[in-house]
Design an enzyme around this catalytic site. Structure first.
Site, PDB file in Angstrom:
ATOM      1  N   LYS A 235       4.579  -6.233  -9.910  1.00 42.16           N
ATOM      2  CA  LYS A 235       3.199  -5.877 -10.250  1.00 42.16           C
ATOM      3  C   LYS A 235       2.797  -4.569  -9.574  1.00 42.16           C
ATOM      4  O   LYS A 235       2.219  -3.670 -10.201  1.00 42.16           O
ATOM      5  CB  LYS A 235       2.257  -7.007  -9.839  1.00 42.16           C
ATOM      6  CG  LYS A 235       0.781  -6.634  -9.791  1.00 42.16           C
ATOM      7  CD  LYS A 235       0.257  -6.175 -11.139  1.00 42.16           C
ATOM      8  CE  LYS A 235      -1.226  -5.778 -11.030  1.00 42.16           C
ATOM      9  NZ  LYS A 235      -1.752  -5.269 -12.306  1.00 42.16           N
TER      10      LYS A 235
ATOM     11  N   CYS B 176      -7.177  -0.100  -9.497  1.00 38.73           N
ATOM     12  CA  CYS B 176      -5.741  -0.366  -9.318  1.00 38.73           C
ATOM     13  C   CYS B 176      -4.947   0.804  -8.745  1.00 38.73           C
ATOM     14  O   CYS B 176      -4.315   0.681  -7.695  1.00 38.73           O
ATOM     15  CB  CYS B 176      -5.128  -0.790 -10.656  1.00 38.73           C
ATOM     16  SG  CYS B 176      -5.845  -2.284 -11.364  1.00 38.73           S
TER      17      CYS B 176
ATOM     18  N   ASP C 141     -17.651 -18.928  -8.269  1.00 34.71           N
ATOM     19  CA  ASP C 141     -17.812 -17.675  -7.539  1.00 34.71           C
ATOM     20  C   ASP C 141     -18.820 -17.894  -6.418  1.00 34.71           C
ATOM     21  O   ASP C 141     -19.710 -18.759  -6.530  1.00 34.71           O
ATOM     22  CB  ASP C 141     -18.295 -16.557  -8.479  1.00 34.71           C
ATOM     23  CG  ASP C 141     -17.995 -15.170  -7.929  1.00 34.71           C
ATOM     24  OD1 ASP C 141     -17.061 -14.517  -8.431  1.00 34.71           O
ATOM     25  OD2 ASP C 141     -18.694 -14.728  -6.988  1.00 34.71           O
TER      26      ASP C 141
ATOM     27  N   ARG D  60       2.963   4.507 -12.309  1.00 36.48           N
ATOM     28  CA  ARG D  60       1.973   5.308 -13.029  1.00 36.48           C
ATOM     29  C   ARG D  60       1.341   6.343 -12.114  1.00 36.48           C
ATOM     30  O   ARG D  60       1.119   7.497 -12.497  1.00 36.48           O
ATOM     31  CB  ARG D  60       0.904   4.392 -13.620  1.00 36.48           C
ATOM     32  CG  ARG D  60       1.413   3.476 -14.731  1.00 36.48           C
ATOM     33  CD  ARG D  60       0.422   2.370 -15.050  1.00 36.48           C
ATOM     34  NE  ARG D  60      -0.857   2.904 -15.472  1.00 36.48           N
ATOM     35  CZ  ARG D  60      -2.021   2.288 -15.322  1.00 36.48           C
ATOM     36  NH1 ARG D  60      -2.047   1.100 -14.725  1.00 36.48           N
ATOM     37  NH2 ARG D  60      -3.125   2.822 -15.751  1.00 36.48           N
TER      38      ARG D  60
ATOM     39  N   ARG E 224      14.138  10.856 -23.182  1.00 35.53           N
ATOM     40  CA  ARG E 224      14.029  10.064 -21.963  1.00 35.53           C
ATOM     41  C   ARG E 224      12.961  10.613 -21.011  1.00 35.53           C
ATOM     42  O   ARG E 224      12.971  10.309 -19.823  1.00 35.53           O
ATOM     43  CB  ARG E 224      15.392  10.001 -21.258  1.00 35.53           C
ATOM     44  CG  ARG E 224      16.434   9.209 -22.043  1.00 35.53           C
ATOM     45  CD  ARG E 224      17.767   9.143 -21.325  1.00 35.53           C
ATOM     46  NE  ARG E 224      18.398  10.445 -21.191  1.00 35.53           N
ATOM     47  CZ  ARG E 224      19.080  11.054 -22.146  1.00 35.53           C
ATOM     48  NH1 ARG E 224      19.209  10.486 -23.345  1.00 35.53           N
ATOM     49  NH2 ARG E 224      19.626  12.221 -21.942  1.00 35.53           N
TER      50      ARG E 224
ATOM     51  N   TYR F 120     -14.194   6.274 -14.095  1.00 39.24           N
ATOM     52  CA  TYR F 120     -12.873   6.752 -13.716  1.00 39.24           C
ATOM     53  C   TYR F 120     -11.980   7.067 -14.912  1.00 39.24           C
ATOM     54  O   TYR F 120     -10.998   7.806 -14.782  1.00 39.24           O
ATOM     55  CB  TYR F 120     -12.190   5.774 -12.758  1.00 39.24           C
ATOM     56  CG  TYR F 120     -11.570   4.556 -13.401  1.00 39.24           C
ATOM     57  CD1 TYR F 120     -10.240   4.543 -13.796  1.00 39.24           C
ATOM     58  CD2 TYR F 120     -12.307   3.383 -13.582  1.00 39.24           C
ATOM     59  CE1 TYR F 120      -9.662   3.421 -14.369  1.00 39.24           C
ATOM     60  CE2 TYR F 120     -11.743   2.256 -14.133  1.00 39.24           C
ATOM     61  CZ  TYR F 120     -10.423   2.277 -14.532  1.00 39.24           C
ATOM     62  OH  TYR F 120      -9.853   1.154 -15.099  1.00 39.24           O
TER      63      TYR F 120
ATOM     64  N   THR G  82      -9.047  -8.039  -3.940  1.00 37.99           N
ATOM     65  CA  THR G  82      -8.191  -7.769  -2.777  1.00 37.99           C
ATOM     66  C   THR G  82      -8.264  -6.269  -2.483  1.00 37.99           C
ATOM     67  O   THR G  82      -7.325  -5.532  -2.770  1.00 37.99           O
ATOM     68  CB  THR G  82      -6.740  -8.195  -3.043  1.00 37.99           C
ATOM     69  OG1 THR G  82      -6.301  -7.623  -4.293  1.00 37.99           O
ATOM     70  CG2 THR G  82      -6.613  -9.697  -3.122  1.00 37.99           C
TER      71      THR G  82
END
Length: 446
Positions: free
Chosen positions: A217, A271, A41, A224, A257, A333, A97
């Site tokens: 990904k 994310c 790092d 979500r 469903r 969060y 990122t």
């Protein structure tokens, strides 16, 4: 000995570039399974902490794995990228990122890592990207590595994209048990990376191409985010119709469903606020309005909606925001983590402060207060306040003694529940005004 056999015998050496949460998890798990791992790092403090054998994390199992690997000598850390690349057979990139304020990808950390690797790479090595990236990034990484090294990807070295699927709080378990997507720049790269992960992953190993893996990904977290946005809009509808969103979701989800997520006061973390924008970063604008972008705006709106709900609640108990003291429970969060990145609490707390309110803040896992007054325990935060606001769904908030809450709050008291942790019937039965996301009793907010 070729790399495939070296992986089988666990005599190959693995480098992990980036020792954030994901990188530390990767390094710890591979070292725990007998591989020799070097963590690199650019942050000397991070390198020192990981190497100290005293790493502390909310996820105790992961901390024990990493500290044990360091103690055994299987995991070491360094600030020397060149020596690390030359001495290792496999390099896993797990750098951040982020996105800019304009929601554009910032791949500076990834490019920096790739340049360092490209300057030192030698034939026969496998490079793996675990960082979440926009589509076609793996192809661009291949070009950077080729240009820097003079080597040919797919012939002299191999490259795969293997996205992480970790849940904060259960990362060690997730890494081993979840299915793993392996996206190779070519099939041999995919097979090599798949063979590596099969040494530690018990879930199914799925081989595909790098572009499909990149989009898959991003699609996971975008799905979500869109689902949460639907739940949030449904919550706003329920508030207007004066019904309870929890009852509506429970009924709708009895359909085989249908699986509607729960609404809330906003979406945070590393994310969900980011990945949909990475997915759309180079997509040509369709004449039809983007459902994904609309969903992101709706999720962001819930922060403002919660702030409006707090102002409404105070007016209903005849109190002025500028003269009120607010208690906020939860800044992270989501429950069970210490991460406050993109947490809705920041916008809401700082919004209250700008309006002149005094704000007490308590969170069992974070010392962050976003300029509010940090308290050591929940009842300290609640005492002598006019409105109790819940912004994180930590389990302990479900067991608050509401009679004690009413006793120590200023009369008349009100609650704004951004995560639906409190039973509204109990709150109102003891004379506390209750307002919750998607709870439409007397809530007239539009």
């Amino acid at each position: 000995m070729d790399l495939f056999d070296a992986i089988s015998k666990r005599v190959c050496k693995i480098a992990v570039f980036g020792l954030g949460h994901v990188g530390t998890t990767i390094a710890g798990i591979f070292a725990d399974h007998g591989f020799t791992v070097v963590g690199y790092d650019v942050n000397g403090k991070v390198v020192k902490i990981v190497a100290s054998e005293k790493l502390k994390l909310p996820e105790k199992e992961l901390a024990e794995i990493v500290n044990g690997a360091v103690k055994s000598g299987k995991l070491s850390t360094t600030l020397d990228s060149s020596r690390t690349v030359k001495s290792c057979d496999i390099i896993i990139i797990s750098v951040q990122t982020p996105i800019s304020k304009k929601h554009k990808p910032n791949l500076a950390f990834l490019r920096s890592a790739c340049k360092a690797i490209g300057q030192a790479i030698e034939p026969g090595k496998l490079i793996i990207i675990e960082s979440t990236v926009p589509p076609r990034t793996t192809e661009r990484v291949a070009l950077i590595l080729e240009n820097m090294s003079g080597l040919k990807c797919g012939k002299d070295f191999w490259l795969s994209y293997c996205p992480e699927r970790l849940t904060p709080g259960s990362s060690a378990t997730d890494f081993v048990k979840n299915e793993k997507i392996i996206g190779g720049i070519d099939m041999h790269s995919a097979r090599l990376a798949g063979h590596l992960y099969s040494q530690v992953v018990k879930g199914k190993i799925i081989l595909t191409d790098s572009l499909s893996a990149e989009i898959a990904k991003l699609a996971e977290n975008t799905f979500r985010s869109v689902n949460i946005a639907f739940a949030n809009e449904l919550a706003l509808i329920c508030e207007q119709y004066k019904v309870d969103i929890q009852e509506v979701i429970k009924l709708a989800n009895t359909h085989p469903r249908v699986n509607i997520h729960m609404p809330g006061c906003g979406v945070g973390g590393p994310c969900l606020p980011k990945d949909p924008y990475l997915l759309l970063s180079e997509v040509k604008q369709n004449p039809v309005r983007s459902m994904i972008k609309c969903s992101m705006r709706l999720n962001s709106f819930m922060e403002s909606h919660t702030l409006s709900m707090i102002l409404f609640a105070l007016r209903r108990v005849r109190k002025d925001i500028g003269k009120s003291r607010i208690s906020v429970l939860g800044v992270t969060y989501k429950k069970g983590v210490s991460d406050t990145r993109c947490a809705p609490s920041k916008f809401i707390i700082q919004g209250l402060l700008k309006l002149g309110a005094r704000v007490n803040v308590y969170d069992p896992l974070s010392t962050e207060s976003f300029d509010g007054t940090r308290c050591a325990e929940p009842y300290e935060a609640i005492a002598r306040t006019d409105c109790l606001v819940i912004l994180t769904d930590h389990d302990e908030f479900s067991s608050l003694d509401l009679l004690k809450v009413k006793e120590i709050m200023n009369e008349p008291a009100c609650i704004v529940d951004g995560r639906r942790k409190i039973d509204p019937a109990i709150a109102e039965s003891i004379g506390v005004k209750y307002y919750g996301i998607g709870f439409g009793s007397k809530n007239e907010i539009v």
